[in-house]
Design a protein around this motif. Structure first.
Motif, PDB file in Angstrom:
ATOM      1  N   ASN A   1       1.130  -0.992  -0.388  1.00 34.90           N
ATOM      2  CA  ASN A   1      -0.049   0.214   0.346  1.00 34.90           C
ATOM      3  C   ASN A   1       0.706   1.450   0.081  1.00 34.90           C
ATOM      4  OD1 ASN A   1      -1.832   2.281   0.618  1.00 34.90           O
ATOM      5  ND2 ASN A   1      -3.134   0.794   1.360  1.00 34.90           N
ATOM      6  N   LEU A   2       0.897   1.731  -1.003  1.00 39.63           N
ATOM      7  CA  LEU A   2       1.715   3.212  -0.998  1.00 39.63           C
ATOM      8  C   LEU A   2       1.570   3.901  -0.892  1.00 39.63           C
ATOM      9  CD1 LEU A   2       4.939   3.472  -3.335  1.00 39.63           C
ATOM     10  CD2 LEU A   2       3.149   1.199  -4.282  1.00 39.63           C
ATOM     11  N   ARG A   3       0.220   4.677  -0.388  1.00 37.33           N
ATOM     12  CA  ARG A   3      -0.128   5.524   0.049  1.00 37.33           C
ATOM     13  C   ARG A   3      -0.065   5.228   1.790  1.00 37.33           C
ATOM     14  NH1 ARG A   3      -3.805   9.743   0.422  1.00 37.33           N
ATOM     15  NH2 ARG A   3      -4.895  10.390   2.121  1.00 37.33           N
ATOM     16  N   ALA A   4      -0.759   3.613   2.285  1.00 37.67           N
ATOM     17  CA  ALA A   4      -0.067   3.519   3.768  1.00 37.67           C
ATOM     18  C   ALA A   4       1.646   4.288   4.152  1.00 37.67           C
ATOM     19  CB  ALA A   4      -0.461   2.379   4.522  1.00 37.67           C
ATOM     20  N   ALA A   5       2.601   3.561   3.486  1.00 34.35           N
ATOM     21  CA  ALA A   5       3.849   3.526   3.160  1.00 34.35           C
ATOM     22  C   ALA A   5       4.541   4.689   2.882  1.00 34.35           C
ATOM     23  CB  ALA A   5       4.300   2.479   2.281  1.00 34.35           C
TER      24      ALA A   5
ATOM     25  N   VAL B   1       3.954  -5.021 -10.340  1.00 36.41           N
ATOM     26  CA  VAL B   1       3.361  -3.540  -9.639  1.00 36.41           C
ATOM     27  C   VAL B   1       2.153  -3.578  -9.515  1.00 36.41           C
ATOM     28  CG1 VAL B   1       5.502  -2.387 -10.234  1.00 36.41           C
ATOM     29  CG2 VAL B   1       3.742  -2.845 -11.802  1.00 36.41           C
ATOM     30  N   ASP B   2       1.221  -2.787  -8.882  1.00 36.37           N
ATOM     31  CA  ASP B   2      -0.377  -2.293  -9.658  1.00 36.37           C
ATOM     32  C   ASP B   2      -0.175  -1.452  -9.944  1.00 36.37           C
ATOM     33  OD1 ASP B   2      -3.596  -2.295  -7.328  1.00 36.37           O
ATOM     34  OD2 ASP B   2      -2.888  -2.188  -9.914  1.00 36.37           O
ATOM     35  N   ALA B   3      -0.172  -0.324 -11.088  1.00 39.83           N
ATOM     36  CA  ALA B   3      -0.203   0.745 -12.145  1.00 39.83           C
ATOM     37  C   ALA B   3      -1.354   0.888 -12.738  1.00 39.83           C
ATOM     38  CB  ALA B   3       1.893   0.806 -11.523  1.00 39.83           C
ATOM     39  N   ASP B   4      -1.012   2.289 -14.029  1.00 40.95           N
ATOM     40  CA  ASP B   4      -1.478   2.344 -14.897  1.00 40.95           C
ATOM     41  C   ASP B   4      -0.462   2.448 -15.558  1.00 40.95           C
ATOM     42  OD1 ASP B   4      -4.393   2.667 -12.843  1.00 40.95           O
ATOM     43  OD2 ASP B   4      -4.161   4.909 -13.029  1.00 40.95           O
ATOM     44  N   ALA B   5       0.244   1.313 -16.126  1.00 36.88           N
ATOM     45  CA  ALA B   5       0.478   1.527 -17.625  1.00 36.88           C
ATOM     46  C   ALA B   5       1.718   1.736 -16.688  1.00 36.88           C
ATOM     47  CB  ALA B   5       0.185   1.768 -18.158  1.00 36.88           C
TER      48      ALA B   5
ATOM     49  N   ILE C   1       8.036   8.673 -18.020  1.00 33.74           N
ATOM     50  CA  ILE C   1       8.476   9.913 -18.101  1.00 33.74           C
ATOM     51  C   ILE C   1       7.497  11.153 -18.946  1.00 33.74           C
ATOM     52  CG2 ILE C   1      10.361  11.290 -19.649  1.00 33.74           C
ATOM     53  CD1 ILE C   1      11.213   9.101 -17.416  1.00 33.74           C
ATOM     54  N   GLY C   2       6.219  11.221 -19.680  1.00 33.83           N
ATOM     55  CA  GLY C   2       5.711  12.029 -20.233  1.00 33.83           C
ATOM     56  C   GLY C   2       4.504  12.565 -19.481  1.00 33.83           C
ATOM     57  N   SER C   3       4.424  11.179 -18.874  1.00 36.75           N
ATOM     58  CA  SER C   3       2.845  11.641 -17.831  1.00 36.75           C
ATOM     59  C   SER C   3       2.717  11.182 -16.818  1.00 36.75           C
ATOM     60  CB  SER C   3       1.504  10.513 -19.144  1.00 36.75           C
ATOM     61  OG  SER C   3       2.418   9.130 -18.609  1.00 36.75           O
ATOM     62  N   ASP C   4       1.741  11.573 -15.925  1.00 37.14           N
ATOM     63  CA  ASP C   4       1.432  11.577 -14.458  1.00 37.14           C
ATOM     64  C   ASP C   4       0.308   9.901 -14.477  1.00 37.14           C
ATOM     65  OD1 ASP C   4       0.483  14.627 -13.435  1.00 37.14           O
ATOM     66  OD2 ASP C   4       2.340  13.487 -14.371  1.00 37.14           O
ATOM     67  N   TYR C   5       1.076   8.967 -13.633  1.00 32.99           N
ATOM     68  CA  TYR C   5      -0.020   7.287 -13.408  1.00 32.99           C
ATOM     69  C   TYR C   5       0.379   7.338 -12.179  1.00 32.99           C
ATOM     70  CZ  TYR C   5       5.147   5.209 -12.749  1.00 32.99           C
ATOM     71  OH  TYR C   5       5.780   5.368 -12.225  1.00 32.99           O
ATOM     72  N   GLU C   6      -0.829   6.732 -11.627  1.00 32.72           N
ATOM     73  CA  GLU C   6      -1.261   6.093 -10.110  1.00 32.72           C
ATOM     74  C   GLU C   6      -0.228   4.836  -9.924  1.00 32.72           C
ATOM     75  OE1 GLU C   6      -4.665   4.109  -8.449  1.00 32.72           O
ATOM     76  OE2 GLU C   6      -4.905   6.326  -7.025  1.00 32.72           O
ATOM     77  N   LEU C   7       0.198   4.729  -8.640  1.00 32.10           N
ATOM     78  CA  LEU C   7       1.308   3.308  -8.297  1.00 32.10           C
ATOM     79  C   LEU C   7       0.855   3.135  -6.998  1.00 32.10           C
ATOM     80  CD1 LEU C   7       3.231   1.083  -8.514  1.00 32.10           C
ATOM     81  CD2 LEU C   7       4.776   3.076  -7.714  1.00 32.10           C
ATOM     82  N   ARG C   8      -0.160   1.704  -7.053  1.00 33.01           N
ATOM     83  CA  ARG C   8      -0.223   1.328  -5.843  1.00 33.01           C
ATOM     84  C   ARG C   8       0.282   0.421  -4.926  1.00 33.01           C
ATOM     85  NH1 ARG C   8      -3.929   2.182  -9.903  1.00 33.01           N
ATOM     86  NH2 ARG C   8      -3.263   0.653 -10.789  1.00 33.01           N
ATOM     87  N   SER C   9       1.220  -0.185  -5.339  1.00 32.82           N
ATOM     88  CA  SER C   9       1.563  -1.908  -4.846  1.00 32.82           C
ATOM     89  C   SER C   9       2.915  -2.155  -5.957  1.00 32.82           C
ATOM     90  CB  SER C   9       0.959  -2.908  -4.008  1.00 32.82           C
ATOM     91  OG  SER C   9       0.239  -3.404  -5.361  1.00 32.82           O
ATOM     92  N   MET C  10       3.819  -2.652  -4.930  1.00 35.09           N
ATOM     93  CA  MET C  10       4.862  -2.821  -5.127  1.00 35.09           C
ATOM     94  C   MET C  10       5.003  -3.731  -5.200  1.00 35.09           C
ATOM     95  SD  MET C  10       7.041  -0.002  -6.755  1.00 35.09           S
ATOM     96  CE  MET C  10       8.609   0.016  -7.487  1.00 35.09           C
TER      97      MET C  10
END
Length: 759
Positions: free
Chosen positions: A493-497, A567-571, A643-652
């Protein structure tokens, strides 16, 4: 007596067991006078202290004690009449029925008394005619009373062997011979009261057991000794139900079992061993040993507890072997080294021993500045070093070393041992290594069933190690995937971390913050693994990485080539940075230093990393992307960036082949990323602090920011002083000593320790 009483068929005796509360007890038989009732408490006749009621009543009466008898006491009430004629009928006098009835009642009561006494005596069976007559006093003096072949009473000499035995075919023996089957410590005057010095009595008992070849028993109690004790190999064994409390000189073994030199102590049985030190050793002298066992072979040992020594237990091969023995281990607590498996000479060996259980533990306040180990395999200089085939089944280690600047490792292997197996190991509060191999040990297998540090369990190989070839099988939090991959690091949980590093910068537990545009002088791993960066935003589920920002795991890749990232992320895009053994940056050499399993990696000369050519859209927590590193890569950062855009990362999650257990790097002094706690210490000689006054010192902790939680302590006793800490400025913790007493306090020079915890 107001009325004539009736003497019924009631035994003239009754008994009770007192409960400590009841003071009144009834008797169901009649008595003529209160003096006719005998009162006993635990066999002693009571004279006074009780009131008798009911004399002259047919149904009996009661006894009321002035104070209730003690709980558990046996209260006996019985009728005791004088066997005598106390009345007489006059010639030609009037024979009244009342007088005749009273006389007959007394006679019946007396007969009941006699019958009760006869009933508790030894007597012949009704079918056994004749009688038994004791020999005259002179004939039976100093002799043993018994029965001859016809069943008549006779006497025997005290040492006779003609006494019968209770079992068919048994050999007649004397009582003295029977009592001498087993020696006990109390036979030699040991008290076991925990105060008396029982050392001389124990030493005498052990010498007698060794000389007679018998088993020595040390019964219940605490047997304090001010001298070391030795039970020689001539004894058949030792059974302990109590405790040996050693209060003797330092630098000695409290209890030694078996002979040294070339003696072979075979088929021994030692049970219930419990040896405690009166005060905990200072851990500076390895001659402070609780229990030494020498040259055992095919023996059985049960150890209940050994506590408070530098070395708790030592199994010792001395000019001969210690082998093929079973040892049950109990509580091995507050020792610097719990069990030392050792050889002393070149001709000795220590091999093929089975150890079951063992709770190797330390109190949280015991020698907090000193390293500690559960089991050590060692050898004296020049001694035999191939300790082979030792099996440890289910040991538990609570070494109180985690999060402290000390070492607490379950197994310390200083010899060239082979095939040492430890099964179902429990590690609580230990260092992240199940073992440290300092020499040529190999083929060790450590199966860790539970570890408070989770999957970060490894074998420590310092510079002196000459062999590897051993394996750790950690199943705690990894049993479901161990056959496929070994998890190295995970942030579910990236937010909790997230970690607030400053008002504008954020870091993350276990992860390094990455930037695609690093400025300034950059050459080493520390220049790229940032503890925190700005431009991280947060969603309800994770972190929003802006363009140019990334997160990655930093790993020690010297022993492992392949890693799997899920990972659990948006591309996102996979990124890999490579460093050599000195942690210097490795750039692209034309031959890729990193390759991926599912796509090509290209070199980004601006960001100094390899990045995937396509999004990781098909990567999930069950289908990781595998990265293979070139042989020259010793350390790596493996993570994601966009590099070129924002994305959400949730877990690794990062994993590797289960044959390896590489170290995940974070929270090191020069790599502080990924941790909420920062610590430092500094020498300080506080000035004399007046009553109610304060003194302060600044401690540098890189990464400390105003608003962080801070705490401090001092290395010396600080009774009456309160140490407070706050982050007064960036990278600086101000530690204040406040004297709460009514007198001035002047501490000696010591070390002030400060800690910062980030939220």
């Amino acid at each position: 007596m107001a009325e004539h009483i009736t003497i019924g068929d009631v035994a003239p005796r009754v008994q009770y067991v007192a409960d400590g509360v009841l003071a009144a007890f009834t008797y169901p038989f009649p008595i003529f006078d209160a003096a006719d009732l005998e009162i006993r408490i635990d066999g002693a006749v009571l004279a006074g202290g009780a009131t008798v009621t009911g004399a002259g009543a047919s149904e009996g009466g009661s006894v009321v004690f002035d104070a209730p008898p003690q709980a558990g006491a046996k209260v006996t009430l019985r009728r005791r009449l004088a066997i005598a004629r106390t009345t007489d009928f006059q010639n030609n006098g009037v024979l009244r029925a009342r007088a005749l009835n009273d006389e007959l009642d007394y006679q019946v009561a007396a007969l009941q008394q006699v019958a009760d006494d006869v009933g508790s005596a030894m007597r012949l069976d009704p079918t056994d005619a004749g009688g038994l007559v004791l020999p005259l006093r002179g004939a039976r003096a100093n002799r043993v009373l018994g029965f001859d072949s016809t069943g008549d009473v006779t006497v025997f000499d005290r040492g006779t062997g003609l006494l019968g035995v209770p079992y068919p075919g048994g050999v007649p023996r004397s009582v003295e011979d029977k009592l001498a089957e087993r020696l006990t410590a109390r036979d030699f005057g040991a008290t076991g009261d925990g105060v008396t010095d029982d050392g001389p009595a124990l030493a005498a008992a052990m010498a007698a057991a060794a000389a007679s070849g018998k088993t020595l028993e040390i019964g219940e109690g605490t047997f304090r000794t001010t001298q070391p004790l030795v039970l020689g190999g001539g004894a058949a064994g030792l059974v302990m139900r109590g405790t040996i409390l050693y209060a003797g000189p330092d630098g000695q073994a409290a209890l030694t079992l078996g002979d040294g030199a070339a003696a072979r102590n075979a088929a021994k049985r030692y049970e219930g061993l419990r040896v405690l030190r009166a005060s905990i050793s200072d851990w500076m002298n390895e001659a402070d040993i609780g229990l030494v066992m020498r040259n055992l072979d095919a023996s059985f040992v049960e150890i209940r507890q050994v506590e408070g020594f530098t070395i708790g237990i030592r199994t010792q091969g001395v000019e001969r072997g210690f082998e093929d023995t079973t040892i049950n281990l109990g509580r091995i607590v507050n020792n610097k080294i719990g069990l030392d498996v050792r050889t002393e000479t070149a001709g000795a060996w220590n091999t093929s021993v089975r150890y079951y259980g063992g709770h190797f533990a330390l109190g949280s306040s015991v020698h907090t500045d000193k390293d500690r180990y559960g089991v050590r395999l060692s050898a004296a200089p020049g001694a035999y070093v191939a300790h082979n085939r030792h099996l440890f089944d289910g040991p538990g280690f609570e070494l109180q070393a985690r999060d402290r600047p000390i070492t607490g490792i379950p197994f310390l292997i200083e010899v060239n041992s082979r095939s040492v197996w430890a099964r179902a190991v429990r590690m609580e509060g230990c260092s992240p290594h199940v073992a440290r191999h300092t020499a040529g040990a190999q083929d060790h297998v450590y199966e860790v069933a539970w570890a408070s540090q989770g999957y970060l369990v490894d074998i420590d190989y310092p510079a002196s190690a000459t062999r590897t070839g051993s394996v750790v099988r950690a199943t705690h939090q990894s049993a479901a995937f161990r056959e496929a991959t070994r998890e190295i690091g995970a942030v579910p949980n990236l937010r909790a971390a997230r970690i607030r590093w400053s008002n504008t910068e954020w870091g993350f537990e276990k992860l390094a913050c990455l930037s695609s545009n690093v400025s300034g002088s950059i050459a080493t791993l520390a220049d790229f693994a940032f503890p925190a960066l700005a431009s991280y935003a947060f969603t309800d589920s994770g972190v929003l990485l802006t363009g140019g920002r990334g997160l990655g795991f930093v790993v020690d890749a010297r022993g492992c080539r392949e890693f799997a990232l899920a990972v659990d992320a948006d591309a996102p895009r996979l990124v890999v940075m490579c460093f050599d053994a000195s942690r210097n940056l490795l750039t692209d050499s034309g031959t890729p230093r990193a390759r991926a399993s599912g796509q090509s990696l290209t070199w980004n000369p601006t960001a100094y990393w390899y990045q995937s050519a396509a999004d990781m859209a098909d990567a999930t927590l069950t289908r990781p992307q595998v990265v293979r590193l070139a042989p020259e890569v010793a350390y790596a950062i493996i993570g994601v960036a966009r590099i070129g855009s924002d994305y959400e990362l949730r877990s690794m999650r990062l994993a590797c082949d289960p044959l390896f257990a590489p170290t995940l790097i974070y929270g090191q002094p020069n790599l502080p990323h990924g941790t909420r706690e920062l610590v430092a210490e500094a020498a300080w000689d506080p000035p004399s602090i007046a009553a109610g006054g304060t003194a302060a010192v600044n401690v540098t902790i890189p990464g400390a920011r105003p608003g962080d939680f801070a705490s401090a302590a001092f290395s010396l006793a600080t009774s009456g002083l309160v140490f407070m800490a706050q982050v007064g400025a960036t990278d600086v913790v101000t530690v204040t000593a406040w004297n709460k007493t009514a007198v001035a306090v002047d501490l000696a020079a010591g070390t002030v320790r400060a800690r910062v915890v980030k939220t």
